[in-house]
Motif scaffolding. Structure first.
Motif, PDB file in Angstrom:
ATOM      1  N   VAL A  62       3.213 -11.494   3.220  1.00 42.66           N
ATOM      2  CA  VAL A  62       3.441 -11.088   1.837  1.00 42.66           C
ATOM      3  C   VAL A  62       4.560 -11.960   1.286  1.00 42.66           C
ATOM      4  O   VAL A  62       5.681 -11.929   1.781  1.00 42.66           O
ATOM      5  N   VAL A  63       4.250 -12.738   0.264  1.00 45.06           N
ATOM      6  CA  VAL A  63       5.244 -13.658  -0.294  1.00 45.06           C
ATOM      7  C   VAL A  63       5.636 -13.314  -1.729  1.00 45.06           C
ATOM      8  O   VAL A  63       6.673 -13.759  -2.203  1.00 45.06           O
ATOM      9  N   ASP A  64       4.805 -12.529  -2.415  1.00 44.74           N
ATOM     10  CA  ASP A  64       5.115 -12.116  -3.783  1.00 44.74           C
ATOM     11  C   ASP A  64       5.257 -10.604  -3.821  1.00 44.74           C
ATOM     12  O   ASP A  64       4.445  -9.878  -3.240  1.00 44.74           O
ATOM     13  N   PHE A  65       6.268 -10.150  -4.532  1.00 49.41           N
ATOM     14  CA  PHE A  65       6.586  -8.717  -4.550  1.00 49.41           C
ATOM     15  C   PHE A  65       6.626  -8.178  -5.962  1.00 49.41           C
ATOM     16  O   PHE A  65       7.094  -8.875  -6.855  1.00 49.41           O
ATOM     17  N   PRO A  66       6.213  -6.914  -6.121  1.00 45.13           N
ATOM     18  CA  PRO A  66       5.467  -6.133  -5.148  1.00 45.13           C
ATOM     19  C   PRO A  66       4.022  -6.607  -5.063  1.00 45.13           C
ATOM     20  O   PRO A  66       3.490  -7.183  -6.006  1.00 45.13           O
ATOM     21  N   THR A  67       3.413  -6.373  -3.916  1.00 46.24           N
ATOM     22  CA  THR A  67       1.994  -6.656  -3.711  1.00 46.24           C
ATOM     23  C   THR A  67       1.280  -5.323  -3.612  1.00 46.24           C
ATOM     24  O   THR A  67       1.753  -4.412  -2.940  1.00 46.24           O
ATOM     25  N   LEU A  68       0.161  -5.221  -4.303  1.00 41.06           N
ATOM     26  CA  LEU A  68      -0.616  -3.984  -4.319  1.00 41.06           C
ATOM     27  C   LEU A  68      -1.872  -4.172  -3.485  1.00 41.06           C
ATOM     28  O   LEU A  68      -2.576  -5.180  -3.631  1.00 41.06           O
ATOM     29  N   LEU A  69      -2.131  -3.224  -2.613  1.00 38.32           N
ATOM     30  CA  LEU A  69      -3.342  -3.168  -1.806  1.00 38.32           C
ATOM     31  C   LEU A  69      -4.143  -1.971  -2.293  1.00 38.32           C
ATOM     32  O   LEU A  69      -3.608  -0.855  -2.349  1.00 38.32           O
ATOM     33  N   ILE A  70      -5.400  -2.193  -2.653  1.00 43.50           N
ATOM     34  CA  ILE A  70      -6.293  -1.094  -3.027  1.00 43.50           C
ATOM     35  C   ILE A  70      -7.505  -1.192  -2.119  1.00 43.50           C
ATOM     36  O   ILE A  70      -8.157  -2.243  -2.035  1.00 43.50           O
ATOM     37  N   ALA A  71      -7.792  -0.100  -1.405  1.00 40.90           N
ATOM     38  CA  ALA A  71      -8.890  -0.118  -0.443  1.00 40.90           C
ATOM     39  C   ALA A  71      -9.632   1.214  -0.452  1.00 40.90           C
ATOM     40  O   ALA A  71      -9.068   2.256  -0.761  1.00 40.90           O
ATOM     41  N   GLU A  72     -10.893   1.112  -0.101  1.00 42.25           N
ATOM     42  CA  GLU A  72     -11.723   2.293   0.126  1.00 42.25           C
ATOM     43  C   GLU A  72     -12.131   2.229   1.586  1.00 42.25           C
ATOM     44  O   GLU A  72     -12.872   1.322   1.992  1.00 42.25           O
ATOM     45  N   GLY A  73     -11.620   3.147   2.377  1.00 38.45           N
ATOM     46  CA  GLY A  73     -11.818   3.031   3.811  1.00 38.45           C
ATOM     47  C   GLY A  73     -11.178   1.728   4.272  1.00 38.45           C
ATOM     48  O   GLY A  73     -10.027   1.452   3.935  1.00 38.45           O
ATOM     49  N   ASP A  74     -11.915   0.913   4.996  1.00 32.74           N
ATOM     50  CA  ASP A  74     -11.383  -0.378   5.442  1.00 32.74           C
ATOM     51  C   ASP A  74     -11.862  -1.534   4.566  1.00 32.74           C
ATOM     52  O   ASP A  74     -11.703  -2.692   4.917  1.00 32.74           O
ATOM     53  N   THR A  75     -12.444  -1.204   3.413  1.00 34.56           N
ATOM     54  CA  THR A  75     -12.877  -2.238   2.479  1.00 34.56           C
ATOM     55  C   THR A  75     -11.765  -2.496   1.476  1.00 34.56           C
ATOM     56  O   THR A  75     -11.398  -1.610   0.697  1.00 34.56           O
ATOM     57  N   VAL A  76     -11.230  -3.706   1.498  1.00 41.36           N
ATOM     58  CA  VAL A  76     -10.158  -4.088   0.579  1.00 41.36           C
ATOM     59  C   VAL A  76     -10.788  -4.538  -0.733  1.00 41.36           C
ATOM     60  O   VAL A  76     -11.600  -5.464  -0.762  1.00 41.36           O
ATOM     61  N   HIS A  77     -10.412  -3.858  -1.819  1.00 36.20           N
ATOM     62  CA  HIS A  77     -10.919  -4.196  -3.149  1.00 36.20           C
ATOM     63  C   HIS A  77      -9.932  -5.054  -3.932  1.00 36.20           C
ATOM     64  O   HIS A  77     -10.339  -5.778  -4.840  1.00 36.20           O
ATOM     65  N   PHE A  78      -8.663  -4.957  -3.586  1.00 35.30           N
ATOM     66  CA  PHE A  78      -7.651  -5.766  -4.264  1.00 35.30           C
ATOM     67  C   PHE A  78      -6.457  -5.923  -3.348  1.00 35.30           C
ATOM     68  O   PHE A  78      -6.032  -4.968  -2.696  1.00 35.30           O
ATOM     69  N   LEU A  79      -5.918  -7.116  -3.319  1.00 36.38           N
ATOM     70  CA  LEU A  79      -4.680  -7.385  -2.605  1.00 36.38           C
ATOM     71  C   LEU A  79      -4.007  -8.529  -3.336  1.00 36.38           C
ATOM     72  O   LEU A  79      -4.493  -9.663  -3.320  1.00 36.38           O
ATOM     73  N   GLY A  80      -2.917  -8.206  -4.043  1.00 31.98           N
ATOM     74  CA  GLY A  80      -2.227  -9.246  -4.780  1.00 31.98           C
ATOM     75  C   GLY A  80      -0.966  -8.730  -5.437  1.00 31.98           C
ATOM     76  O   GLY A  80      -0.719  -7.527  -5.501  1.00 31.98           O
ATOM     77  N   PRO A  81      -0.169  -9.648  -5.948  1.00 33.93           N
ATOM     78  CA  PRO A  81       1.080  -9.257  -6.613  1.00 33.93           C
ATOM     79  C   PRO A  81       0.796  -8.598  -7.951  1.00 33.93           C
ATOM     80  O   PRO A  81      -0.212  -8.886  -8.601  1.00 33.93           O
ATOM     81  N   VAL A  82       1.683  -7.692  -8.320  1.00 31.33           N
ATOM     82  CA  VAL A  82       1.588  -7.009  -9.620  1.00 31.33           C
ATOM     83  C   VAL A  82       2.978  -6.973 -10.250  1.00 31.33           C
ATOM     84  O   VAL A  82       3.993  -6.972  -9.560  1.00 31.33           O
ATOM     85  N   LEU A  83       2.981  -6.955 -11.565  1.00 31.98           N
ATOM     86  CA  LEU A  83       4.236  -6.767 -12.291  1.00 31.98           C
ATOM     87  C   LEU A  83       4.442  -5.277 -12.517  1.00 31.98           C
ATOM     88  O   LEU A  83       3.487  -4.505 -12.479  1.00 31.98           O
ATOM     89  N   PRO A  84       5.666  -4.842 -12.775  1.00 37.44           N
ATOM     90  CA  PRO A  84       5.917  -3.408 -12.947  1.00 37.44           C
ATOM     91  C   PRO A  84       5.453  -2.880 -14.307  1.00 37.44           C
ATOM     92  O   PRO A  84       6.222  -2.373 -15.095  1.00 37.44           O
ATOM     93  N   HIS A  85       4.157  -3.050 -14.564  1.00 35.39           N
ATOM     94  CA  HIS A  85       3.557  -2.552 -15.803  1.00 35.39           C
ATOM     95  C   HIS A  85       2.465  -1.555 -15.431  1.00 35.39           C
ATOM     96  O   HIS A  85       1.469  -1.934 -14.798  1.00 35.39           O
TER      97      HIS A  85
END
Length: 121
Positions: A62-85
């Motif tokens: 993880v190099v950019d903070f914060p990073t958001l992980l969104i998953a359903e079970g073990d399926t990752v739908h999103f993994l990336g940095p987000v701004l505090p919005h």
């Protein structure tokens, strides 16, 4: 900030991967807590400190903070940095719930959601 379970939900997980020294992560905390309340019962929200909980992250760098992980079970739908919005993060969670995001097929992410979900204390 260690892994904290913010709310219980079904198979959906939203994890904030942060660092204790990151001031942007501090700014994201109330946004993440607001989203946890909004999606209560549908998505489980977990805060993960990348240093305290590094075993759960395995080789994920993880190099950019914060990073958001969104998953359903073990399926990752999103993994990336987000701004505090809140609006941007809310839209990501809503799109994931509607299956509008293309699942990530990176073998390096195998088991990541389960390991993060297991941090529940």
């Amino acid at each position: 900030m260690s892994a904290e379970d913010s709310t219980a939900g079904g198979d959906w997980l939203a994890a904030c991967l942060c660092a204790a020294w990151c001031r942007t992560c501090d700014a994201y905390r109330p946004v993440f807590e607001q989203l946890a309340a909004e999606f209560d019962g549908r998505v489980r929200f977990v805060k993960v400190d990348i240093e305290d909980d590094e075993d759960a992250l395995a080789d994920l760098d993880v190099v950019d903070f914060p990073t958001l992980l969104i998953a359903e079970g073990d399926t990752v739908h999103f993994l990336g940095p987000v701004l505090p919005h809140a609006a941007a993060a809310r839209q990501l969670v809503e799109r994931a719930l509607r299956h509008e995001l293309t699942p990530l097929r990176d073998p390096a992410l195998a088991g990541l959601p389960s390991r993060v979900a297991a941090l529940r204390r």
